[in-house]
Structure formats: C-alpha cells, structure tokens
Design a protein around this motif. Structure first.
Motif, PDB file in Angstrom:
ATOM      1  N   GLY A   1      -7.675  -3.827   6.348  1.00  0.00           N
ATOM      2  CA  GLY A   1      -9.091  -4.007   6.062  1.00  0.00           C
ATOM      3  C   GLY A   1      -9.369  -4.065   4.574  1.00  0.00           C
ATOM      4  O   GLY A   1     -10.129  -4.912   4.098  1.00  0.00           O
ATOM      5  N   ASP A   2      -8.770  -3.152   3.821  1.00  0.00           N
ATOM      6  CA  ASP A   2      -8.939  -3.144   2.365  1.00  0.00           C
ATOM      7  C   ASP A   2      -8.462  -4.472   1.765  1.00  0.00           C
ATOM      8  O   ASP A   2      -9.084  -5.009   0.862  1.00  0.00           O
ATOM      9  CB  ASP A   2      -8.163  -1.991   1.727  1.00  0.00           C
ATOM     10  N   GLU A   3      -7.361  -4.960   2.281  1.00  0.00           N
ATOM     11  CA  GLU A   3      -6.764  -6.190   1.747  1.00  0.00           C
ATOM     12  C   GLU A   3      -7.674  -7.400   1.969  1.00  0.00           C
ATOM     13  O   GLU A   3      -7.741  -8.279   1.117  1.00  0.00           O
ATOM     14  CB  GLU A   3      -5.397  -6.425   2.386  1.00  0.00           C
ATOM     15  N   VAL A   4      -8.358  -7.436   3.083  1.00  0.00           N
ATOM     16  CA  VAL A   4      -9.227  -8.584   3.381  1.00  0.00           C
ATOM     17  C   VAL A   4     -10.682  -8.331   3.006  1.00  0.00           C
ATOM     18  O   VAL A   4     -11.541  -9.167   3.232  1.00  0.00           O
ATOM     19  CB  VAL A   4      -9.121  -9.030   4.862  1.00  0.00           C
ATOM     20  N   GLY A   5     -10.966  -7.154   2.484  1.00  0.00           N
ATOM     21  CA  GLY A   5     -12.310  -6.856   2.019  1.00  0.00           C
ATOM     22  C   GLY A   5     -13.259  -6.368   3.104  1.00  0.00           C
ATOM     23  O   GLY A   5     -14.467  -6.548   2.991  1.00  0.00           O
ATOM     24  N   LEU A   6     -12.717  -5.757   4.156  1.00  0.00           N
ATOM     25  CA  LEU A   6     -13.554  -5.225   5.228  1.00  0.00           C
ATOM     26  C   LEU A   6     -13.522  -3.719   5.199  1.00  0.00           C
ATOM     27  O   LEU A   6     -12.483  -3.109   4.963  1.00  0.00           O
ATOM     28  CB  LEU A   6     -13.062  -5.719   6.593  1.00  0.00           C
ATOM     29  N   ASP A   7     -14.653  -3.099   5.476  1.00  0.00           N
ATOM     30  CA  ASP A   7     -14.728  -1.644   5.534  1.00  0.00           C
ATOM     31  C   ASP A   7     -14.169  -1.138   6.849  1.00  0.00           C
ATOM     32  O   ASP A   7     -14.366  -1.750   7.889  1.00  0.00           O
ATOM     33  CB  ASP A   7     -16.173  -1.160   5.398  1.00  0.00           C
ATOM     34  N   PHE A   8     -13.485  -0.025   6.800  1.00  0.00           N
ATOM     35  CA  PHE A   8     -12.996   0.639   8.018  1.00  0.00           C
ATOM     36  C   PHE A   8     -14.085   1.570   8.485  1.00  0.00           C
ATOM     37  O   PHE A   8     -14.580   2.395   7.734  1.00  0.00           O
ATOM     38  CB  PHE A   8     -11.711   1.414   7.716  1.00  0.00           C
ATOM     39  N   VAL A   9     -14.480   1.440   9.734  1.00  0.00           N
ATOM     40  CA  VAL A   9     -15.561   2.273  10.270  1.00  0.00           C
ATOM     41  C   VAL A   9     -15.017   3.211  11.327  1.00  0.00           C
ATOM     42  O   VAL A   9     -14.235   2.860  12.141  1.00  0.00           O
ATOM     43  CB  VAL A   9     -16.675   1.404  10.888  1.00  0.00           C
TER      44      VAL A   9
ATOM     45  N   ARG B   1       0.811  -1.221   0.000  1.00  0.00           N
ATOM     46  CA  ARG B   1       0.000   0.000   0.000  1.00  0.00           C
ATOM     47  C   ARG B   1       0.844   1.270   0.000  1.00  0.00           C
ATOM     48  O   ARG B   1       0.319   2.371   0.032  1.00  0.00           O
ATOM     49  CB  ARG B   1      -0.922   0.020   1.221  1.00  0.00           C
ATOM     50  N   GLY B   2       2.176   1.119   0.010  1.00  0.00           N
ATOM     51  CA  GLY B   2       3.057   2.279  -0.047  1.00  0.00           C
ATOM     52  C   GLY B   2       3.245   2.987   1.286  1.00  0.00           C
ATOM     53  O   GLY B   2       3.741   4.112   1.323  1.00  0.00           O
ATOM     54  N   LEU B   3       2.871   2.322   2.375  1.00  0.00           N
ATOM     55  CA  LEU B   3       3.006   2.933   3.692  1.00  0.00           C
ATOM     56  C   LEU B   3       4.371   2.669   4.319  1.00  0.00           C
ATOM     57  O   LEU B   3       4.820   3.413   5.182  1.00  0.00           O
ATOM     58  CB  LEU B   3       1.897   2.432   4.618  1.00  0.00           C
ATOM     59  N   LEU B   4       5.004   1.593   3.911  1.00  0.00           N
ATOM     60  CA  LEU B   4       6.368   1.263   4.341  1.00  0.00           C
ATOM     61  C   LEU B   4       7.186   0.925   3.108  1.00  0.00           C
ATOM     62  O   LEU B   4       6.630   0.496   2.094  1.00  0.00           O
ATOM     63  CB  LEU B   4       6.380   0.023   5.251  1.00  0.00           C
TER      64      LEU B   4
END
Length: 76
Positions: free
Chosen positions: A68-76, A27-30
C-alpha cells in the motif's frame, strides 16, 4: 472556452513496476535469499507476498502495508 480537463496524477498513484516480493525486500521485510527461495516455490501465478505470508516470513498486515505504501494507498 473553459477546459474541464482533470489532472490524472492528482487522483491516481503512479504505476508500480516492482513486484510484491521486491517491495518486501525494499521495505526490509525479506532478504534477497528469502526472495529467491520464494520465487523457486512460486507456482501457478501465486503472488510472492501471499507466499511469504503463508510461509510465516511476514504477516498479512506487514505485506499489505508495504505494498500500500509503495502504491500510495493508506492501510485501513
């Protein structure tokens, strides 16, 4: 006869085979060097995303959103 089979793929995201640190790199974070350094500091099964947050490399929100994006879950 009516089949009551439920398609599991519609309800469950695919299993993630990538570790948390690799997801953060993807994701370009590290970058790879930071990932190597975190792995060297990892002890007692500490998750790499937690370690990255503790070291100030990413925020907790960034880490949770990426995973979350990687596993298909929304971040709330």
């Amino acid at each position: 006869t009516v089949s009551h089979r439920v398609p599991t793929q519609a309800f469950f995201p695919p299993l993630v085979t990538m570790e948390a640190g690799e997801i953060l790199v993807k994701r370009g974070l590290l970058d790879q060097q930071q990932l190597v350094q975190l792995r060297a500091q990892q002890t007692n099964g500490t998750r790499l995303d937690q370690l990255a947050v503790e070291r100030g490399l990413v925020t907790e929100e960034q880490a949770l959103r990426a995973i979350g994006d990687e596993v298909g879950l929304d971040f709330v």
